[in-house]
Design a protein around this motif. Structure first.
Motif, short mmCIF file in Angstrom:
data_model
loop_
_atom_site.label_atom_id
_atom_site.label_comp_id
_atom_site.label_asym_id
_atom_site.label_seq_id
_atom_site.Cartn_x
_atom_site.Cartn_y
_atom_site.Cartn_z
N SER A 62 0.81 -1.34 0.03
CA SER A 62 0.05 0.13 0.08
C SER A 62 0.98 1.08 0.06
CB SER A 62 -1.11 0.02 1.06
OG SER A 62 -0.12 0.30 2.47
N ASP A 63 2.19 1.19 0.60
CA ASP A 63 3.07 2.41 0.58
C ASP A 63 3.79 2.50 -0.84
OD1 ASP A 63 2.20 2.88 2.89
OD2 ASP A 63 3.49 1.61 4.06
N LEU A 64 4.05 1.65 -1.43
CA LEU A 64 4.93 1.60 -2.59
C LEU A 64 4.30 0.85 -3.86
CD1 LEU A 64 8.29 0.40 -1.08
CD2 LEU A 64 7.69 2.68 -1.62
N SER A 65 4.37 1.54 -5.01
CA SER A 65 3.63 1.03 -6.13
C SER A 65 4.91 1.01 -7.38
CB SER A 65 2.53 2.01 -6.57
OG SER A 65 3.01 3.02 -6.98
N GLU A 66 4.12 0.19 -8.52
CA GLU A 66 5.13 0.26 -9.85
C GLU A 66 6.51 -0.40 -9.83
OE1 GLU A 66 4.80 3.79 -12.01
OE2 GLU A 66 2.68 4.32 -11.10
N SER A 67 6.66 -1.25 -8.55
CA SER A 67 7.61 -1.67 -8.15
C SER A 67 8.40 -2.53 -9.16
CB SER A 67 7.67 -2.85 -7.08
OG SER A 67 6.83 -2.35 -5.87
N PHE A 96 8.07 3.17 5.28
CA PHE A 96 9.25 3.29 6.13
C PHE A 96 8.62 4.47 7.12
CE2 PHE A 96 10.82 1.73 2.44
CZ PHE A 96 11.03 0.18 2.98
N GLY A 97 7.38 5.09 7.42
CA GLY A 97 7.07 6.11 8.30
C GLY A 97 7.07 7.40 7.39
N LEU A 130 18.09 3.58 3.81
CA LEU A 130 17.11 4.17 4.48
C LEU A 130 17.71 5.73 4.16
CD1 LEU A 130 14.62 4.53 5.75
CD2 LEU A 130 15.75 4.35 8.04
N ALA A 131 19.00 5.93 4.16
CA ALA A 131 19.54 7.22 3.69
C ALA A 131 19.09 7.86 2.63
CB ALA A 131 21.03 7.46 3.97
N ALA A 132 19.15 7.09 1.46
CA ALA A 132 18.49 7.24 0.03
C ALA A 132 17.14 7.71 0.15
CB ALA A 132 18.96 6.26 -0.85
N ILE A 133 16.32 6.55 0.99
CA ILE A 133 14.80 6.99 0.83
C ILE A 133 14.73 8.36 1.52
CG2 ILE A 133 12.86 6.29 1.87
CD1 ILE A 133 14.09 3.44 1.62
N VAL A 134 15.21 8.66 2.81
CA VAL A 134 15.00 9.77 3.45
C VAL A 134 15.31 10.87 2.54
CG1 VAL A 134 15.91 11.22 5.40
CG2 VAL A 134 15.12 8.77 5.75
N GLN A 135 16.55 10.82 1.98
CA GLN A 135 16.68 12.16 1.00
C GLN A 135 15.93 12.32 -0.22
OE1 GLN A 135 20.58 11.07 -1.31
NE2 GLN A 135 20.99 13.40 -1.26
#
Length: 140
Positions: A62-67, A96-97, A130-135
């Motif tokens: 539900s949080d990510l799509s087009e994987s 991831f919040g 996670l650092a790349a996701i946060v960025q």
């Protein structure tokens, strides 16, 4: 019984293909009934069994799509594979919040996957950047 590289590749590729289709039941079917499912850094910690892994996949889909997952390299052992991949898609939910707001997202993943004699995944250990996701998903 030792799995061949081809058998390990087939199972992990099947697992990733179910993830790309947001198919919770398909993903869970690739796991052994007593799987240890560990998303490193998850507040809930490692879970046990298919029912323990289910909430993670339901939230993820539900949080990510087009994987899309692109494997960059794999290292093999007797009953395990280490897969270095890049995940690409969009973040319509709260991965991831973090508020995704439908933005594009790309990050590296490292899977350490151990196999049962049956060929099912008996342990999935996932490390993500996670650092790349946060960025990419700054919270204004």
């Amino acid at each position: 019984m030792t799995l061949t590289r081809t058998e390990m590749d087939r199972k992990i590729d099947e697992h990733f293909s179910f993830e790309a289709k947001d198919d919770v039941e398909g993903v869970l079917a690739t796991l052994s009934p007593d799987v240890e499912h560990d998303i490193v850094g998850s507040p809930s910690g490692p879970t046990r069994g298919r029912d323990g892994a289910r909430p993670f996949y339901e939230a993820l889909f539900s949080d990510l799509s087009e994987s899309r997952v692109e494997s960059l390299r794999r290292l093999y052992g007797e009953d395990f594979v280490v897969d270095e991949s890049v995940w690409r898609g969009k973040a319509p939910g709260r991965p991831f919040g973090l508020e995704g707001r439908g933005r594009p997202l790309e990050f590296r993943l490292l899977h350490v996957v151990e196999f049962a004699a049956s060929g099912d995944i008996r342990r999935e250990n996932v490390w993500l950047d996670l650092a790349a996701i946060v960025q990419q998903l700054p919270q204004d």
